[in-house]
Design an enzyme around this catalytic site. Structure first.
Site, PDB file in Angstrom:
ATOM      1  N   HIS A   1     -17.187 -21.888  48.493  1.00 44.82           N
ATOM      2  CA  HIS A   1     -17.461 -20.870  49.321  1.00 44.82           C
ATOM      3  C   HIS A   1     -16.607 -20.888  50.510  1.00 44.82           C
ATOM      4  O   HIS A   1     -16.107 -20.134  50.999  1.00 44.82           O
ATOM      5  CB  HIS A   1     -18.946 -20.501  49.468  1.00 44.82           C
ATOM      6  CG  HIS A   1     -19.715 -20.082  48.083  1.00 44.82           C
ATOM      7  ND1 HIS A   1     -19.155 -19.418  47.297  1.00 44.82           N
ATOM      8  CD2 HIS A   1     -20.844 -20.401  47.699  1.00 44.82           C
ATOM      9  CE1 HIS A   1     -20.103 -19.036  46.250  1.00 44.82           C
ATOM     10  NE2 HIS A   1     -21.091 -20.116  46.378  1.00 44.82           N
TER      11      HIS A   1
ATOM     12  N   GLY B   1     -17.466 -21.612  42.768  1.00 49.68           N
ATOM     13  CA  GLY B   1     -18.068 -22.655  42.063  1.00 49.68           C
ATOM     14  C   GLY B   1     -17.475 -23.433  41.301  1.00 49.68           C
ATOM     15  O   GLY B   1     -17.254 -24.814  41.398  1.00 49.68           O
TER      16      GLY B   1
ATOM     17  N   ASP C   1     -13.765 -14.080  42.670  1.00 50.44           N
ATOM     18  CA  ASP C   1     -14.570 -14.883  41.823  1.00 50.44           C
ATOM     19  C   ASP C   1     -14.120 -16.507  41.382  1.00 50.44           C
ATOM     20  O   ASP C   1     -12.778 -16.450  41.461  1.00 50.44           O
ATOM     21  CB  ASP C   1     -14.828 -14.315  40.444  1.00 50.44           C
ATOM     22  CG  ASP C   1     -16.269 -14.949  39.640  1.00 50.44           C
ATOM     23  OD1 ASP C   1     -16.731 -15.750  40.178  1.00 50.44           O
ATOM     24  OD2 ASP C   1     -16.085 -14.529  38.406  1.00 50.44           O
TER      25      ASP C   1
ATOM     26  N   ARG D   1     -14.747  -8.880  33.452  1.00 50.52           N
ATOM     27  CA  ARG D   1     -15.726  -7.813  33.840  1.00 50.52           C
ATOM     28  C   ARG D   1     -15.916  -7.401  35.142  1.00 50.52           C
ATOM     29  O   ARG D   1     -15.331  -8.076  35.955  1.00 50.52           O
ATOM     30  CB  ARG D   1     -17.086  -8.438  33.143  1.00 50.52           C
ATOM     31  CG  ARG D   1     -17.675  -9.876  33.746  1.00 50.52           C
ATOM     32  CD  ARG D   1     -19.056 -10.377  33.459  1.00 50.52           C
ATOM     33  NE  ARG D   1     -18.919 -11.517  34.012  1.00 50.52           N
ATOM     34  CZ  ARG D   1     -19.052 -12.642  33.320  1.00 50.52           C
ATOM     35  NH1 ARG D   1     -18.452 -12.711  31.975  1.00 50.52           N
ATOM     36  NH2 ARG D   1     -19.207 -13.766  33.764  1.00 50.52           N
TER      37      ARG D   1
ATOM     38  N   LEU E   1      -5.526  -0.700  58.777  1.00 49.45           N
ATOM     39  CA  LEU E   1      -6.147  -0.987  57.259  1.00 49.45           C
ATOM     40  C   LEU E   1      -7.742  -0.908  57.255  1.00 49.45           C
ATOM     41  O   LEU E   1      -8.340  -1.531  58.066  1.00 49.45           O
ATOM     42  CB  LEU E   1      -5.841  -2.552  57.145  1.00 49.45           C
ATOM     43  CG  LEU E   1      -6.676  -3.251  55.890  1.00 49.45           C
ATOM     44  CD1 LEU E   1      -6.124  -2.976  54.446  1.00 49.45           C
ATOM     45  CD2 LEU E   1      -6.304  -4.923  56.015  1.00 49.45           C
TER      46      LEU E   1
HETATM   47  C1  IPE Z   1     -19.478 -11.294  41.189  1.00 49.07           C
HETATM   48  O1  IPE Z   1     -19.416 -12.512  40.666  1.00 49.07           O
HETATM   49  C2  IPE Z   1     -19.707 -10.993  42.394  1.00 49.07           C
HETATM   50  C3  IPE Z   1     -18.815 -11.269  43.526  1.00 49.07           C
HETATM   51  C4  IPE Z   1     -17.692 -11.897  43.402  1.00 49.07           C
HETATM   52  C5  IPE Z   1     -19.179 -11.431  44.811  1.00 49.07           C
HETATM   53  P1  IPE Z   1     -20.345 -13.248  39.834  1.00 49.07           P
HETATM   54  O2  IPE Z   1     -19.869 -14.469  39.742  1.00 49.07           O
HETATM   55  O3  IPE Z   1     -21.787 -13.046  40.578  1.00 49.07           O
HETATM   56  O4  IPE Z   1     -20.378 -12.494  38.567  1.00 49.07           O
HETATM   57  P2  IPE Z   1     -20.844 -12.879  37.144  1.00 49.07           P
HETATM   58  O5  IPE Z   1     -22.430 -13.392  37.287  1.00 49.07           O
HETATM   59  O6  IPE Z   1     -20.001 -13.948  36.393  1.00 49.07           O
HETATM   60  O7  IPE Z   1     -20.927 -11.749  36.350  1.00 49.07           O
HETATM   61  C1  IPE Z   2     -17.559 -16.076  43.722  1.00 45.34           C
HETATM   62  O1  IPE Z   2     -17.805 -17.162  43.065  1.00 45.34           O
HETATM   63  C2  IPE Z   2     -18.382 -15.910  44.964  1.00 45.34           C
HETATM   64  C3  IPE Z   2     -19.791 -15.185  44.985  1.00 45.34           C
HETATM   65  C4  IPE Z   2     -20.136 -14.521  43.906  1.00 45.34           C
HETATM   66  C5  IPE Z   2     -20.522 -15.107  46.120  1.00 45.34           C
HETATM   67  P1  IPE Z   2     -18.645 -17.861  42.200  1.00 45.34           P
HETATM   68  O2  IPE Z   2     -19.761 -18.431  43.250  1.00 45.34           O
HETATM   69  O3  IPE Z   2     -19.231 -16.721  41.472  1.00 45.34           O
HETATM   70  O4  IPE Z   2     -17.740 -19.033  41.483  1.00 45.34           O
HETATM   71  P2  IPE Z   2     -18.003 -19.329  39.842  1.00 45.34           P
HETATM   72  O5  IPE Z   2     -18.028 -17.958  39.263  1.00 45.34           O
HETATM   73  O6  IPE Z   2     -19.296 -19.961  39.720  1.00 45.34           O
HETATM   74  O7  IPE Z   2     -17.143 -20.267  39.474  1.00 45.34           O
HETATM   75 MG    MG Z   3     -18.683 -16.215  39.544  1.00 42.50          MG
END
Ligand code: IPE
Ligand code: IPE
Ligand code: MG
Length: 244
Positions: free
Chosen positions: A39, A25, A22, A196, A133
């Protein structure tokens, strides 16, 4: 070479690491870049994680790449992520195949574009004989949906008389999940500071240790992986019994 000796990091007990990748973004936002760039950088950290686990001799790595809820994101972002999955599998498959990695997928794979479903099949078949793996990629994955799909399979068997409801136990239930054959994760690591599970491995995480790191996923590297393993090793897993 990492900061700690491989044999110290991977005692016999540590089999399976699962990662909620995570923060892509936020990594991009901090640099005034588009989320899509985040990404792209995240894909590099994926390579680090796979390489690190391979070198440390960890037999199972599961990566949460796209959740069943991530379909709610803007179409442009979803399309870009699908493009990255395509690019990544195409580009990395030969390397994975020759480095002993067995590729596996969990999630509602049927929800993915046809060509990605085919690529996933190709990745699985090309690496099926590898044993070093097991890399499981969770794509269009949601733990609740996985449990619902498992329940549907059992209900069908019960309705056709092939199974008596009394025969359903934890072992049988687990065998209906996408993760059939994988050990439960010893620890689930989430980057980005969020604390979470976001619908990841709900059944399988019953006794997983949870480790949260503030690092944003594109910055994740070998040192972060080793730090997580060291934190895991400091935990006292009791599984409901008395401490040993
Ligand atoms: C969880 O991250 C899903 C992945 C890392 C692929 P999200 O960014 O989608 O989760 P929330 O929305 O913060 O719970
Ligand atoms: C995780 O990073 C990648 C995916 C969920 C696909 P995010 O895109 O959720 O990044 P944040 O949480 O917005 O920073
Ligand atoms: Mg996220």
């Amino acid at each position: 070479m990492g900061i700690v000796d491989k044999n110290d990091l991977t005692p016999a007990g540590l089999k399976h690491i699962a990662i909620i990748m995570d923060g892509n973004g936020r990594w991009a936002n901090k640099r005034s870049l588009s989320r899509l760039k985040g990404h792209e950088q995240g894909a590099k950290a994926v390579r680090e994680a796979i390489k690190g686990c391979g070198e440390l001799g960890i037999p199972f790595l599961t990566l949460f790449a796209f959740s069943s809820e991530n379909w709610k994101r803007p179409e442009e972002e979803v399309n870009h992520l699908m493009g990255l999955f395509r690019y990544f599998i195409n580009r990395e498959l030969d390397t994975l195949a020759s480095s002993g990695v067995k590729v596996n997928f969990i999630g509602d794979i049927n929800a993915l574009p046809d060509d990605i479903q085919k690529l996933a099949e190709l990745a699985k078949s090309k690496t099926a004989m590898n044993t070093d793996l097991v890399l499981t990629v969770a794509l269009s994955y949601g733990g609740q949906h996985e449990i619902v799909r498992a329940t549907q399979k059992l209900a069908k068997l019960a309705a056709s008389g092939e199974l008596s409801p009394a025969d359903i136990d934890e072992k049988l239930f687990a065998s209906m999940l996408d993760t059939d054959g994988l050990p439960d994760p010893d620890f689930i690591l989430r980057t980005s500071g969020e604390k979470r599970l976001s619908n990841f491995l709900l059944w399988q995480s019953a006794y997983s240790e949870l480790i949260f790191q503030d690092v944003l996923w594109p910055d994740f590297d070998r040192a972060c992986l080793e730090e997580a393993i060291i934190e895991y090793q400091s935990r006292n897993r009791r599984f409901g019994a008395v401490s040993v």
